[in-house]
Design an enzyme around this catalytic site. Sequence first.
Site: not given
Ligand code: GLC
Length: 623
Positions: A259, A301
Amino acid sequence: MEYCREYEKRFQKYYDELKWLYCELYENRMPEFEDLCGQMYGWYQSRKKGLKDLDRIRSKNPAWYKGNNIAGMMMYVDAFAGNLDGVKRHLDYIEECGINYLHLMPLLDSPEGKSDGGYAVSDFGKVREGLGTIEDLEGLAEECHKRGISLCLDFVMNHTSEEHQWAKRAREGEREYQDRYFFYDNYDLPAQFEKTVPEVFPTTAPGNFTWVPEARKYVMTTFYPYQWDLNYWNPLVLNGMIGNMINLVNKGIDVIRIDAVPYIWKQLGTNCRNLPQVHNIVRIIRIICEIICPGVLLLGEVVMEPDKVVPYFGSVEKPECHMLYNVTTMAATWNSVATREVRLLHQQMEAVSRLPKEYVFLNYLRCHDDIGWGLDYQWLKQFGIEETSHKKHLNDYLTGQYPGSFSRGELYNSDPESGDARLCGTTASLCGIEKAVYEGNEEETDRVIRLNFMLHAYMLSQSGIPVIYSGDEVGQENDYSYHDDPRKQDDSRYLHRGDFRWDLAEKRKERGSVQERIFNGLKKLEEIRRLYPVFGTEAEVRAVDTWDDSVLGLIREGAGEKLIALYNFSGLDKVVWINEDDGVYTDLVTGKEMEGKAVEIPAYGGYWLLRKISPDKGGAAVL
Ligand code: GLC
Protein backbone atom coordinates in the site's frame (compact mmCIF):
# COMPACT_ATOMS: atom_id res chain seq x y z
CA MET A 1 17.33 -31.33 5.15
CA GLU A 2 16.39 -30.85 1.54
CA TYR A 3 14.60 -27.65 2.53
CA CYS A 4 17.77 -26.32 4.19
CA ARG A 5 19.75 -26.81 1.02
CA GLU A 6 17.04 -25.08 -0.94
CA TYR A 7 17.11 -22.14 1.46
CA GLU A 8 20.90 -21.94 1.48
CA LYS A 9 21.00 -21.90 -2.31
CA ARG A 10 18.50 -19.10 -2.57
CA PHE A 11 20.12 -17.16 0.29
CA GLN A 12 23.58 -17.35 -1.25
CA LYS A 13 22.25 -16.24 -4.60
CA TYR A 14 21.04 -12.95 -3.15
CA TYR A 15 23.20 -12.43 -0.05
CA ASP A 16 25.69 -9.92 -1.50
CA GLU A 17 23.04 -7.77 -3.09
CA LEU A 18 20.88 -7.85 0.02
CA LYS A 19 23.77 -6.80 2.24
CA TRP A 20 24.78 -4.07 -0.17
CA LEU A 21 21.24 -2.65 -0.33
CA TYR A 22 20.87 -2.78 3.45
CA CYS A 23 24.23 -1.09 4.08
CA GLU A 24 23.35 1.60 1.59
CA LEU A 25 20.31 2.46 3.65
CA TYR A 26 21.82 1.87 7.06
CA GLU A 27 25.52 2.47 7.51
CA ASN A 28 27.22 0.56 10.30
CA ARG A 29 24.15 -1.41 11.26
CA MET A 30 25.50 -4.90 10.72
CA PRO A 31 23.95 -6.28 13.94
CA GLU A 32 20.50 -5.35 12.61
CA PHE A 33 21.34 -6.87 9.23
CA GLU A 34 22.50 -10.09 10.83
CA ASP A 35 19.43 -10.14 12.99
CA LEU A 36 17.27 -9.84 9.86
CA CYS A 37 19.14 -12.68 8.15
CA GLY A 38 18.73 -14.87 11.23
CA GLN A 39 15.00 -14.19 11.32
CA MET A 40 14.67 -14.97 7.64
CA TYR A 41 15.69 -18.53 8.17
CA GLY A 42 13.12 -18.84 10.95
CA TRP A 43 10.41 -17.47 8.66
CA TYR A 44 11.40 -19.98 6.00
CA GLN A 45 11.28 -22.82 8.49
CA SER A 46 7.83 -21.88 9.67
CA ARG A 47 6.44 -21.80 6.12
CA LYS A 48 4.12 -24.78 5.69
CA LYS A 49 4.99 -27.65 3.39
CA GLY A 50 2.03 -27.03 1.09
CA LEU A 51 3.09 -23.45 0.54
CA LYS A 52 6.70 -24.45 -0.09
CA ASP A 53 5.45 -26.96 -2.66
CA LEU A 54 3.47 -24.20 -4.38
CA ASP A 55 6.59 -21.99 -4.35
CA ARG A 56 8.50 -24.69 -6.16
CA ILE A 57 5.80 -25.22 -8.78
CA ARG A 58 5.61 -21.48 -9.42
CA SER A 59 9.41 -21.10 -9.50
CA LYS A 60 9.51 -23.62 -12.32
CA ASN A 61 7.05 -21.50 -14.24
CA PRO A 62 7.84 -17.92 -13.22
CA ALA A 63 5.40 -16.57 -15.81
CA TRP A 64 2.49 -18.33 -14.03
CA TYR A 65 0.60 -15.07 -13.49
CA LYS A 66 1.20 -13.65 -16.97
CA GLY A 67 -1.33 -15.62 -18.98
CA ASN A 68 -4.81 -14.72 -20.14
CA ASN A 69 -6.35 -17.15 -17.65
CA ILE A 70 -6.40 -14.89 -14.59
CA ALA A 71 -9.37 -12.74 -13.71
CA GLY A 72 -9.57 -10.87 -10.45
CA MET A 73 -12.09 -9.40 -8.07
CA MET A 74 -11.59 -7.09 -5.11
CA MET A 75 -13.91 -6.87 -2.14
CA TYR A 76 -14.35 -5.88 1.47
CA VAL A 77 -14.92 -9.06 3.49
CA ASP A 78 -17.65 -7.55 5.67
CA ALA A 79 -19.43 -5.92 2.73
CA PHE A 80 -19.42 -9.14 0.72
CA ALA A 81 -20.22 -11.80 3.25
CA GLY A 82 -19.94 -10.51 6.83
CA ASN A 83 -16.75 -12.33 7.71
CA LEU A 84 -14.01 -14.61 6.41
CA ASP A 85 -16.12 -17.67 6.94
CA GLY A 86 -18.82 -16.06 4.83
CA VAL A 87 -16.34 -15.47 2.02
CA LYS A 88 -15.39 -19.14 2.21
CA ARG A 89 -19.04 -20.16 1.99
CA HIS A 90 -19.49 -17.97 -1.08
CA LEU A 91 -16.47 -19.20 -3.03
CA ASP A 92 -18.84 -20.98 -5.40
CA TYR A 93 -20.32 -17.64 -6.38
CA ILE A 94 -16.83 -16.16 -6.82
CA GLU A 95 -15.94 -19.07 -9.09
CA GLU A 96 -19.20 -18.67 -10.97
CA CYS A 97 -18.05 -15.12 -11.71
CA GLY A 98 -14.98 -16.65 -13.39
CA ILE A 99 -12.63 -15.31 -10.73
CA ASN A 100 -9.35 -16.95 -9.74
CA TYR A 101 -7.61 -13.98 -8.12
CA LEU A 102 -9.26 -12.57 -5.04
CA HIS A 103 -8.13 -9.34 -3.40
CA LEU A 104 -9.53 -9.01 0.10
CA MET A 105 -9.43 -5.44 1.30
CA PRO A 106 -7.65 -4.72 4.61
CA LEU A 107 -8.93 -7.04 7.28
CA LEU A 108 -6.39 -6.71 10.09
CA ASP A 109 -7.12 -5.12 13.43
CA SER A 110 -7.98 -1.47 13.02
CA PRO A 111 -9.80 0.89 15.40
CA GLU A 112 -13.48 1.35 14.62
CA GLY A 113 -14.14 4.84 13.33
CA LYS A 114 -10.42 5.55 12.88
CA SER A 115 -9.59 2.89 10.38
CA ASP A 116 -9.47 4.54 6.93
CA GLY A 117 -11.23 1.49 5.53
CA GLY A 118 -8.77 -0.79 7.36
CA TYR A 119 -5.67 1.10 6.21
CA ALA A 120 -4.81 2.11 9.80
CA VAL A 121 -3.55 -1.18 11.23
CA SER A 122 -3.22 -1.54 14.99
CA ASP A 123 -2.09 -5.19 15.02
CA PHE A 124 -0.50 -6.89 12.01
CA GLY A 125 -0.97 -10.32 13.54
CA LYS A 126 -4.68 -10.13 14.27
CA VAL A 127 -7.78 -10.13 12.13
CA ARG A 128 -10.29 -7.37 12.97
CA GLU A 129 -12.91 -8.48 15.43
CA GLY A 130 -16.07 -9.53 13.69
CA LEU A 131 -14.26 -10.65 10.55
CA GLY A 132 -12.83 -13.82 12.08
CA THR A 133 -9.42 -14.99 13.17
CA ILE A 134 -6.00 -15.50 11.66
CA GLU A 135 -6.86 -19.21 11.54
CA ASP A 136 -9.96 -18.39 9.47
CA LEU A 137 -7.74 -16.49 7.06
CA GLU A 138 -5.42 -19.45 6.83
CA GLY A 139 -8.36 -21.78 6.26
CA LEU A 140 -9.77 -19.53 3.55
CA ALA A 141 -6.38 -19.41 1.80
CA GLU A 142 -6.21 -23.19 1.88
CA GLU A 143 -9.68 -23.54 0.39
CA CYS A 144 -8.83 -20.95 -2.27
CA HIS A 145 -5.70 -22.86 -3.22
CA LYS A 146 -7.70 -26.06 -3.57
CA ARG A 147 -9.90 -24.25 -6.08
CA GLY A 148 -6.98 -22.61 -7.90
CA ILE A 149 -7.76 -19.14 -6.57
CA SER A 150 -4.89 -16.86 -5.53
CA LEU A 151 -5.42 -14.58 -2.57
CA CYS A 152 -4.19 -10.99 -2.41
CA LEU A 153 -3.92 -8.96 0.78
CA ASP A 154 -2.81 -5.43 1.49
CA PHE A 155 0.31 -4.75 3.43
CA VAL A 156 0.07 -1.23 4.82
CA MET A 157 3.70 -0.37 5.42
CA ASN A 158 3.82 3.42 5.25
CA HIS A 159 2.13 3.91 8.61
CA THR A 160 0.48 2.25 11.58
CA SER A 161 -2.65 3.22 13.43
CA GLU A 162 -2.12 5.46 16.45
CA GLU A 163 -3.38 2.45 18.44
CA HIS A 164 -0.57 0.15 17.34
CA GLN A 165 1.65 -1.10 20.18
CA TRP A 166 4.62 0.93 18.88
CA ALA A 167 2.50 4.10 18.68
CA LYS A 168 1.08 3.59 22.16
CA ARG A 169 4.55 3.28 23.66
CA ALA A 170 5.72 6.29 21.68
CA ARG A 171 2.79 8.29 23.02
CA GLU A 172 3.72 7.28 26.54
CA GLY A 173 7.11 8.88 25.97
CA GLU A 174 9.36 5.88 25.23
CA ARG A 175 12.12 7.32 23.10
CA GLU A 176 12.88 4.01 21.41
CA TYR A 177 9.37 3.88 20.01
CA GLN A 178 9.18 7.57 19.16
CA ASP A 179 12.20 6.86 16.95
CA ARG A 180 10.07 4.46 14.95
CA TYR A 181 7.96 7.42 13.82
CA PHE A 182 8.79 11.04 13.01
CA PHE A 183 8.40 12.91 16.29
CA TYR A 184 9.27 16.58 16.69
CA ASP A 185 9.42 18.70 19.88
CA ASN A 186 8.15 21.80 18.10
CA TYR A 187 6.77 22.83 14.73
CA ASP A 188 10.10 24.06 13.26
CA LEU A 189 10.95 21.00 11.18
CA PRO A 190 7.32 20.13 10.38
CA ALA A 191 6.95 23.68 9.02
CA GLN A 192 9.93 23.07 6.75
CA PHE A 193 8.48 19.76 5.55
CA GLU A 194 5.16 21.44 4.81
CA LYS A 195 6.91 23.73 2.34
CA THR A 196 7.72 20.85 -0.01
CA VAL A 197 5.35 17.98 0.84
CA PRO A 198 1.93 18.02 -0.85
CA GLU A 199 -1.22 16.95 0.97
CA VAL A 200 -2.88 13.60 0.16
CA PHE A 201 -6.28 14.47 1.65
CA PRO A 202 -6.34 18.29 1.43
CA THR A 203 -9.89 18.63 2.73
CA THR A 204 -10.54 15.52 4.82
CA ALA A 205 -7.10 15.57 6.52
CA PRO A 206 -5.16 18.76 5.78
CA GLY A 207 -1.48 19.02 6.72
CA ASN A 208 1.14 16.34 7.21
CA PHE A 209 1.63 16.56 11.00
CA THR A 210 -0.50 16.02 14.08
CA TRP A 211 -0.01 17.26 17.65
CA VAL A 212 0.15 14.42 20.18
CA PRO A 213 -0.82 16.03 23.49
CA GLU A 214 0.31 13.11 25.73
CA ALA A 215 3.83 13.23 24.27
CA ARG A 216 3.71 17.01 23.80
CA LYS A 217 5.19 16.50 20.37
CA TYR A 218 4.22 16.59 16.71
CA VAL A 219 4.13 13.36 14.71
CA MET A 220 4.18 12.99 10.94
CA THR A 221 0.79 11.91 9.53
CA THR A 222 0.75 12.05 5.73
CA PHE A 223 -2.68 10.46 5.49
CA TYR A 224 -5.23 10.75 8.35
CA PRO A 225 -4.07 12.14 11.75
CA TYR A 226 -4.52 8.68 13.26
CA GLN A 227 -2.15 7.09 10.68
CA TRP A 228 1.38 7.71 11.94
CA ASP A 229 4.11 7.51 9.29
CA LEU A 230 6.78 4.92 10.05
CA ASN A 231 10.38 6.00 10.09
CA TYR A 232 12.30 3.72 7.74
CA TRP A 233 15.54 5.54 8.54
CA ASN A 234 15.42 3.22 11.55
CA PRO A 235 16.41 -0.34 10.55
CA LEU A 236 14.33 -1.77 13.39
CA VAL A 237 11.26 -0.48 11.58
CA LEU A 238 12.21 -2.19 8.33
CA ASN A 239 13.09 -5.46 10.09
CA GLY A 240 9.89 -5.42 12.13
CA MET A 241 7.66 -4.61 9.19
CA ILE A 242 9.23 -7.26 6.97
CA GLY A 243 8.54 -9.73 9.77
CA ASN A 244 4.90 -8.63 9.85
CA MET A 245 4.65 -9.10 6.10
CA ILE A 246 6.20 -12.55 6.01
CA ASN A 247 3.99 -13.71 8.86
CA LEU A 248 0.98 -12.80 6.74
CA VAL A 249 2.43 -14.39 3.64
CA ASN A 250 3.00 -17.57 5.62
CA LYS A 251 -0.75 -17.77 6.24
CA GLY A 252 -1.11 -18.55 2.55
CA ILE A 253 -1.30 -15.14 0.90
CA ASP A 254 -0.18 -15.26 -2.75
CA VAL A 255 -0.07 -11.58 -3.62
CA ILE A 256 1.00 -8.75 -1.34
CA ARG A 257 -0.34 -5.36 -2.32
CA ILE A 258 2.20 -2.88 -0.96
CA ASP A 259 0.00 0.00 0.00
CA ALA A 260 1.05 3.60 -0.70
CA VAL A 261 4.58 2.45 -1.53
CA PRO A 262 5.95 5.71 -3.04
CA TYR A 263 5.51 7.42 0.33
CA ILE A 264 7.58 5.19 2.58
CA TRP A 265 10.83 7.21 2.66
CA LYS A 266 10.83 10.75 4.02
CA GLN A 267 13.49 13.36 3.56
CA LEU A 268 13.43 17.04 4.44
CA GLY A 269 13.60 19.33 1.42
CA THR A 270 11.90 16.81 -0.90
CA ASN A 271 8.28 15.99 -1.68
CA CYS A 272 8.75 12.69 0.19
CA ARG A 273 7.52 10.69 -2.79
CA ASN A 274 9.34 8.09 -4.90
CA LEU A 275 12.73 8.74 -3.30
CA PRO A 276 15.54 6.38 -4.38
CA GLN A 277 15.53 4.68 -0.97
CA VAL A 278 11.96 3.50 -1.62
CA HIS A 279 13.33 1.42 -4.49
CA ASN A 280 16.06 -0.02 -2.24
CA ILE A 281 13.39 -1.13 0.20
CA VAL A 282 11.13 -2.64 -2.44
CA ARG A 283 14.09 -4.52 -3.90
CA ILE A 284 15.00 -5.76 -0.40
CA ILE A 285 11.44 -7.02 0.05
CA ARG A 286 11.53 -8.70 -3.37
CA ILE A 287 14.80 -10.44 -2.54
CA ILE A 288 13.52 -11.63 0.83
CA CYS A 289 10.42 -13.05 -0.86
CA GLU A 290 12.58 -14.73 -3.53
CA ILE A 291 14.49 -16.42 -0.72
CA ILE A 292 11.64 -17.38 1.60
CA CYS A 293 8.55 -17.59 -0.59
CA PRO A 294 9.36 -17.25 -4.30
CA GLY A 295 5.79 -18.09 -5.27
CA VAL A 296 4.53 -14.85 -3.74
CA LEU A 297 3.96 -11.79 -5.93
CA LEU A 298 4.35 -8.12 -5.09
CA LEU A 299 1.75 -5.69 -6.36
CA GLY A 300 2.78 -2.08 -5.88
CA GLU A 301 0.16 0.56 -5.27
CA VAL A 302 1.58 3.51 -7.18
CA VAL A 303 -1.25 5.83 -8.03
CA MET A 304 0.79 8.35 -9.97
CA GLU A 305 1.62 9.48 -13.48
CA PRO A 306 3.15 6.80 -15.78
CA ASP A 307 6.77 7.88 -15.53
CA LYS A 308 6.56 7.48 -11.74
CA VAL A 309 4.82 4.10 -11.95
CA VAL A 310 7.07 2.13 -14.30
CA PRO A 311 10.30 2.38 -12.19
CA TYR A 312 8.58 0.19 -9.58
CA PHE A 313 8.98 -2.78 -11.91
CA GLY A 314 12.73 -2.37 -11.34
CA SER A 315 15.02 -3.70 -14.05
CA VAL A 316 15.18 -7.11 -15.73
CA GLU A 317 18.22 -8.05 -13.59
CA LYS A 318 16.89 -6.43 -10.43
CA PRO A 319 13.12 -6.62 -10.49
CA GLU A 320 11.04 -4.92 -7.79
CA CYS A 321 7.25 -5.35 -8.08
CA HIS A 322 5.73 -8.12 -10.20
CA MET A 323 2.63 -6.09 -10.93
CA LEU A 324 1.45 -2.48 -10.86
CA TYR A 325 -1.88 -0.76 -11.35
CA ASN A 326 -2.66 0.65 -14.78
CA VAL A 327 -4.02 3.75 -13.10
CA THR A 328 -3.62 6.24 -15.95
CA THR A 329 -5.56 4.04 -18.36
CA MET A 330 -8.33 3.75 -15.77
CA ALA A 331 -8.57 7.53 -15.39
CA ALA A 332 -8.26 8.08 -19.16
CA THR A 333 -11.14 5.62 -19.70
CA TRP A 334 -13.46 7.74 -17.56
CA ASN A 335 -12.14 10.82 -19.32
CA SER A 336 -13.40 9.23 -22.55
CA VAL A 337 -16.80 8.47 -21.02
CA ALA A 338 -17.20 12.09 -19.95
CA THR A 339 -15.82 13.72 -23.12
CA ARG A 340 -16.97 11.05 -25.59
CA GLU A 341 -13.63 11.24 -27.28
CA VAL A 342 -10.67 8.92 -27.21
CA ARG A 343 -7.56 10.85 -28.26
CA LEU A 344 -5.99 10.69 -24.81
CA LEU A 345 -6.90 7.04 -24.34
CA HIS A 346 -5.44 6.24 -27.75
CA GLN A 347 -2.16 7.93 -26.86
CA GLN A 348 -2.10 6.29 -23.40
CA MET A 349 -2.66 2.90 -25.01
CA GLU A 350 0.24 3.48 -27.39
CA ALA A 351 2.47 4.45 -24.48
CA VAL A 352 1.58 1.26 -22.56
CA SER A 353 2.08 -0.93 -25.63
CA ARG A 354 5.63 0.42 -26.04
CA LEU A 355 6.59 -0.93 -22.60
CA PRO A 356 8.35 -4.29 -22.24
CA LYS A 357 5.96 -7.23 -22.25
CA GLU A 358 7.42 -8.49 -18.96
CA TYR A 359 5.56 -5.70 -17.19
CA VAL A 360 2.26 -6.96 -15.86
CA PHE A 361 -0.42 -4.39 -15.18
CA LEU A 362 -3.54 -4.76 -13.15
CA ASN A 363 -6.35 -3.30 -15.20
CA TYR A 364 -9.49 -1.97 -13.55
CA LEU A 365 -12.39 0.37 -14.09
CA ARG A 366 -12.58 1.39 -10.48
CA CYS A 367 -11.33 0.33 -7.07
CA HIS A 368 -12.14 1.19 -3.46
CA ASP A 369 -10.50 4.60 -3.87
CA ASP A 370 -11.54 7.70 -5.74
CA ILE A 371 -10.71 8.38 -9.40
CA GLY A 372 -8.02 11.05 -9.54
CA TRP A 373 -7.54 13.11 -12.68
CA GLY A 374 -3.80 12.62 -13.12
CA LEU A 375 -4.00 12.93 -16.90
CA ASP A 376 -1.31 14.06 -19.30
CA TYR A 377 -2.25 17.74 -19.43
CA GLN A 378 0.97 18.63 -21.17
CA TRP A 379 -0.17 16.48 -24.09
CA LEU A 380 -3.76 17.72 -23.91
CA LYS A 381 -2.58 21.33 -24.22
CA GLN A 382 -2.23 20.94 -27.99
CA PHE A 383 -6.02 20.67 -28.20
CA GLY A 384 -6.49 23.77 -26.06
CA ILE A 385 -7.41 21.66 -23.03
CA GLU A 386 -6.37 23.24 -19.74
CA GLU A 387 -6.04 21.29 -16.48
CA THR A 388 -8.32 23.16 -14.07
CA SER A 389 -11.25 23.69 -16.42
CA HIS A 390 -10.91 20.16 -17.81
CA LYS A 391 -11.03 18.58 -14.35
CA LYS A 392 -14.07 20.70 -13.60
CA HIS A 393 -15.74 19.47 -16.77
CA LEU A 394 -15.00 15.82 -15.94
CA ASN A 395 -16.32 16.24 -12.41
CA ASP A 396 -19.40 18.14 -13.59
CA TYR A 397 -20.13 15.46 -16.15
CA LEU A 398 -19.57 12.47 -13.92
CA THR A 399 -21.58 13.94 -11.03
CA GLY A 400 -24.50 14.52 -13.40
CA GLN A 401 -24.28 18.34 -13.25
CA TYR A 402 -23.46 18.72 -16.92
CA PRO A 403 -26.51 19.01 -19.22
CA GLY A 404 -27.39 15.62 -20.70
CA SER A 405 -25.09 13.68 -18.39
CA PHE A 406 -26.25 10.26 -17.20
CA SER A 407 -23.60 9.86 -14.47
CA ARG A 408 -24.29 9.82 -10.76
CA GLY A 409 -20.92 10.27 -9.03
CA GLU A 410 -19.92 12.44 -6.08
CA LEU A 411 -16.87 14.60 -5.55
CA TYR A 412 -14.01 13.54 -3.31
CA ASN A 413 -11.65 15.90 -1.50
CA SER A 414 -13.05 18.85 -3.30
CA ASP A 415 -10.92 21.91 -2.61
CA PRO A 416 -13.01 25.04 -3.21
CA GLU A 417 -9.88 27.23 -3.20
CA SER A 418 -8.03 25.49 -6.01
CA GLY A 419 -11.17 24.08 -7.63
CA ASP A 420 -9.52 20.66 -7.55
CA ALA A 421 -11.53 17.51 -6.81
CA ARG A 422 -11.48 13.77 -7.40
CA LEU A 423 -14.43 11.51 -8.01
CA CYS A 424 -16.33 8.56 -6.49
CA GLY A 425 -19.09 6.26 -7.72
CA THR A 426 -19.73 2.68 -8.80
CA THR A 427 -19.24 1.74 -12.44
CA ALA A 428 -23.00 1.26 -12.93
CA SER A 429 -23.84 4.66 -11.45
CA LEU A 430 -21.10 6.44 -13.39
CA CYS A 431 -22.07 4.89 -16.70
CA GLY A 432 -25.74 5.76 -16.46
CA ILE A 433 -27.38 2.55 -15.24
CA GLU A 434 -28.56 4.07 -11.96
CA LYS A 435 -30.30 6.95 -13.75
CA ALA A 436 -31.82 4.91 -16.58
CA VAL A 437 -33.20 2.23 -14.25
CA TYR A 438 -34.54 4.82 -11.79
CA GLU A 439 -36.32 6.61 -14.61
CA GLY A 440 -37.65 3.34 -15.99
CA ASN A 441 -36.27 4.26 -19.41
CA GLU A 442 -35.81 0.93 -21.16
CA GLU A 443 -34.20 2.22 -24.31
CA GLU A 444 -31.67 4.19 -22.31
CA THR A 445 -31.11 1.17 -20.04
CA ASP A 446 -30.17 -0.90 -23.09
CA ARG A 447 -27.76 1.78 -24.25
CA VAL A 448 -25.98 2.17 -20.92
CA ILE A 449 -25.80 -1.59 -20.30
CA ARG A 450 -24.01 -1.64 -23.64
CA LEU A 451 -21.66 1.07 -22.41
CA ASN A 452 -21.00 -0.90 -19.21
CA PHE A 453 -20.27 -3.96 -21.35
CA MET A 454 -18.01 -1.99 -23.66
CA LEU A 455 -16.01 -0.55 -20.75
CA HIS A 456 -15.46 -4.04 -19.36
CA ALA A 457 -14.58 -5.35 -22.82
CA TYR A 458 -11.97 -2.63 -23.15
CA MET A 459 -10.53 -3.45 -19.73
CA LEU A 460 -10.41 -7.16 -20.60
CA SER A 461 -8.71 -6.53 -23.92
CA GLN A 462 -5.73 -4.87 -22.27
CA SER A 463 -2.69 -7.00 -21.48
CA GLY A 464 -2.38 -7.96 -17.83
CA ILE A 465 -4.79 -8.95 -15.08
CA PRO A 466 -8.33 -7.54 -15.14
CA VAL A 467 -9.79 -6.86 -11.70
CA ILE A 468 -13.50 -6.28 -11.16
CA TYR A 469 -14.79 -4.53 -8.07
CA SER A 470 -17.23 -6.83 -6.29
CA GLY A 471 -20.76 -5.78 -7.16
CA ASP A 472 -19.87 -4.46 -10.62
CA GLU A 473 -20.62 -7.89 -12.04
CA VAL A 474 -24.30 -7.28 -11.25
CA GLY A 475 -24.26 -3.52 -11.87
CA GLN A 476 -24.43 -2.49 -8.24
CA GLU A 477 -25.27 1.18 -7.83
CA ASN A 478 -24.01 3.80 -5.36
CA ASP A 479 -24.72 3.31 -1.67
CA TYR A 480 -25.92 6.63 -0.29
CA SER A 481 -26.32 5.35 3.28
CA TYR A 482 -22.83 6.51 4.22
CA HIS A 483 -24.21 10.06 4.34
CA ASP A 484 -26.04 9.12 7.56
CA ASP A 485 -23.10 7.38 9.22
CA PRO A 486 -21.03 9.83 11.28
CA ARG A 487 -17.95 7.60 10.96
CA LYS A 488 -18.10 7.64 7.19
CA GLN A 489 -19.93 10.73 6.04
CA ASP A 490 -16.77 12.83 5.52
CA ASP A 491 -15.28 10.28 3.16
CA SER A 492 -17.23 9.93 -0.08
CA ARG A 493 -15.23 6.82 -1.07
CA TYR A 494 -17.84 4.95 0.98
CA LEU A 495 -20.30 5.79 -1.80
CA HIS A 496 -18.86 2.89 -3.80
CA ARG A 497 -17.97 0.60 -0.91
CA GLY A 498 -21.52 -0.43 -0.04
CA ASP A 499 -22.58 -3.88 1.17
CA PHE A 500 -22.81 -6.43 -1.60
CA ARG A 501 -26.42 -6.72 -2.76
CA TRP A 502 -27.15 -10.45 -2.70
CA ASP A 503 -30.72 -9.66 -3.77
CA LEU A 504 -29.32 -8.22 -6.99
CA ALA A 505 -26.97 -11.18 -7.41
CA GLU A 506 -30.04 -13.47 -7.23
CA LYS A 507 -31.54 -11.58 -10.17
CA ARG A 508 -28.65 -12.72 -12.38
CA LYS A 509 -30.76 -15.87 -12.77
CA GLU A 510 -33.78 -13.95 -14.16
CA ARG A 511 -33.57 -13.92 -17.93
CA GLY A 512 -33.53 -10.41 -19.35
CA SER A 513 -33.07 -8.64 -16.03
CA VAL A 514 -30.51 -5.84 -15.89
CA GLN A 515 -28.37 -8.00 -13.60
CA GLU A 516 -28.56 -11.06 -15.83
CA ARG A 517 -27.54 -9.06 -18.88
CA ILE A 518 -24.58 -7.47 -17.07
CA PHE A 519 -23.49 -10.67 -15.33
CA ASN A 520 -23.68 -12.93 -18.35
CA GLY A 521 -22.16 -10.32 -20.65
CA LEU A 522 -19.14 -10.03 -18.40
CA LYS A 523 -18.88 -13.76 -17.98
CA LYS A 524 -18.89 -14.26 -21.70
CA LEU A 525 -16.12 -11.73 -22.16
CA GLU A 526 -14.04 -13.50 -19.51
CA GLU A 527 -14.61 -16.87 -21.13
CA ILE A 528 -13.59 -15.58 -24.54
CA ARG A 529 -10.53 -13.92 -23.06
CA ARG A 530 -9.45 -17.19 -21.49
CA LEU A 531 -10.07 -19.17 -24.65
CA TYR A 532 -8.06 -17.15 -27.19
CA PRO A 533 -4.28 -16.90 -26.70
CA VAL A 534 -4.27 -13.53 -28.48
CA PHE A 535 -5.32 -12.05 -25.12
CA GLY A 536 -2.08 -13.22 -23.49
CA THR A 537 0.64 -10.79 -22.45
CA GLU A 538 2.90 -12.06 -25.24
CA ALA A 539 0.71 -10.58 -27.98
CA GLU A 540 1.78 -7.47 -29.87
CA VAL A 541 -0.57 -4.61 -29.14
CA ARG A 542 -1.01 -1.40 -31.08
CA ALA A 543 -3.57 1.34 -31.38
CA VAL A 544 -5.33 1.55 -34.73
CA ASP A 545 -6.56 4.79 -36.22
CA THR A 546 -10.32 4.78 -36.63
CA TRP A 547 -10.43 8.29 -38.16
CA ASP A 548 -13.05 9.11 -35.57
CA ASP A 549 -12.12 10.78 -32.29
CA SER A 550 -14.86 8.95 -30.46
CA VAL A 551 -14.04 5.37 -31.48
CA LEU A 552 -11.07 3.59 -29.96
CA GLY A 553 -9.38 0.85 -31.93
CA LEU A 554 -6.72 -1.57 -30.90
CA ILE A 555 -5.10 -4.56 -32.52
CA ARG A 556 -3.65 -7.55 -30.71
CA GLU A 557 -1.62 -10.02 -32.68
CA GLY A 558 -0.01 -13.25 -31.57
CA ALA A 559 -0.25 -17.03 -31.40
CA GLY A 560 -1.61 -17.17 -34.95
CA GLU A 561 -4.49 -14.81 -34.15
CA LYS A 562 -5.32 -11.23 -34.91
CA LEU A 563 -7.90 -9.31 -32.92
CA ILE A 564 -9.32 -5.92 -33.80
CA ALA A 565 -11.11 -4.41 -30.82
CA LEU A 566 -13.34 -1.41 -31.40
CA TYR A 567 -15.03 0.72 -28.77
CA ASN A 568 -17.53 3.42 -29.63
CA PHE A 569 -17.57 6.05 -26.85
CA SER A 570 -19.70 8.52 -28.79
CA GLY A 571 -23.28 7.69 -27.88
CA LEU A 572 -24.12 7.63 -31.61
CA ASP A 573 -24.13 4.81 -34.14
CA LYS A 574 -21.00 5.01 -36.27
CA VAL A 575 -19.23 3.55 -39.28
CA VAL A 576 -15.56 3.04 -38.50
CA TRP A 577 -13.19 3.51 -41.42
CA ILE A 578 -10.42 1.19 -40.46
CA ASN A 579 -8.54 -0.49 -43.25
CA GLU A 580 -7.56 -3.95 -42.08
CA ASP A 581 -8.33 -5.33 -45.48
CA ASP A 582 -6.99 -8.82 -44.94
CA GLY A 583 -9.96 -11.10 -44.78
CA VAL A 584 -13.11 -11.92 -42.88
CA TYR A 585 -13.31 -11.37 -39.15
CA THR A 586 -15.69 -12.91 -36.64
CA ASP A 587 -17.02 -10.93 -33.71
CA LEU A 588 -16.26 -13.25 -30.81
CA VAL A 589 -19.24 -12.00 -28.82
CA THR A 590 -22.04 -12.29 -31.37
CA GLY A 591 -20.45 -14.67 -33.89
CA LYS A 592 -21.24 -12.14 -36.64
CA GLU A 593 -18.85 -12.11 -39.60
CA MET A 594 -17.58 -8.91 -41.15
CA GLU A 595 -14.63 -7.38 -42.93
CA GLY A 596 -12.00 -5.24 -41.26
CA LYS A 597 -13.11 -2.06 -43.01
CA ALA A 598 -16.13 0.23 -42.82
CA VAL A 599 -17.39 -1.45 -39.67
CA GLU A 600 -20.82 -0.40 -38.46
CA ILE A 601 -20.84 -0.07 -34.72
CA PRO A 602 -23.80 1.01 -32.56
CA ALA A 603 -23.67 3.76 -29.93
CA TYR A 604 -21.53 2.53 -27.02
CA GLY A 605 -20.93 -0.72 -28.85
CA GLY A 606 -17.81 -2.80 -28.61
CA TYR A 607 -16.46 -5.47 -30.95
CA TRP A 608 -13.85 -8.16 -30.59
CA LEU A 609 -13.16 -9.11 -34.20
CA LEU A 610 -10.93 -12.14 -34.63
CA ARG A 611 -9.19 -13.69 -37.54
CA LYS A 612 -6.96 -16.75 -37.42
CA ILE A 613 -3.68 -16.21 -39.20
CA SER A 614 -1.03 -18.72 -39.90
CA PRO A 615 2.28 -17.57 -38.45
CA ASP A 616 4.33 -19.58 -40.98
CA LYS A 617 2.49 -18.13 -43.97
CA GLY A 618 3.46 -14.58 -43.13
CA GLY A 619 0.06 -13.70 -41.82
CA ALA A 620 -2.02 -15.07 -44.70
CA ALA A 621 -5.56 -16.05 -43.80
CA VAL A 622 -6.28 -19.65 -42.97
CA LEU A 623 -9.93 -19.17 -42.15
C1 GLC B 1 -3.90 3.67 -0.20
C2 GLC B 1 -5.27 3.06 -0.07
C3 GLC B 1 -6.22 4.11 0.46
C4 GLC B 1 -5.71 4.59 1.79
C5 GLC B 1 -4.25 5.05 1.72
C6 GLC B 1 -3.64 5.23 3.08
O1 GLC B 1 -3.84 4.68 -1.12
O2 GLC B 1 -5.69 2.57 -1.31
O3 GLC B 1 -7.52 3.59 0.58
O4 GLC B 1 -6.50 5.67 2.24
O5 GLC B 1 -3.45 4.10 1.05
O6 GLC B 1 -3.32 4.00 3.66
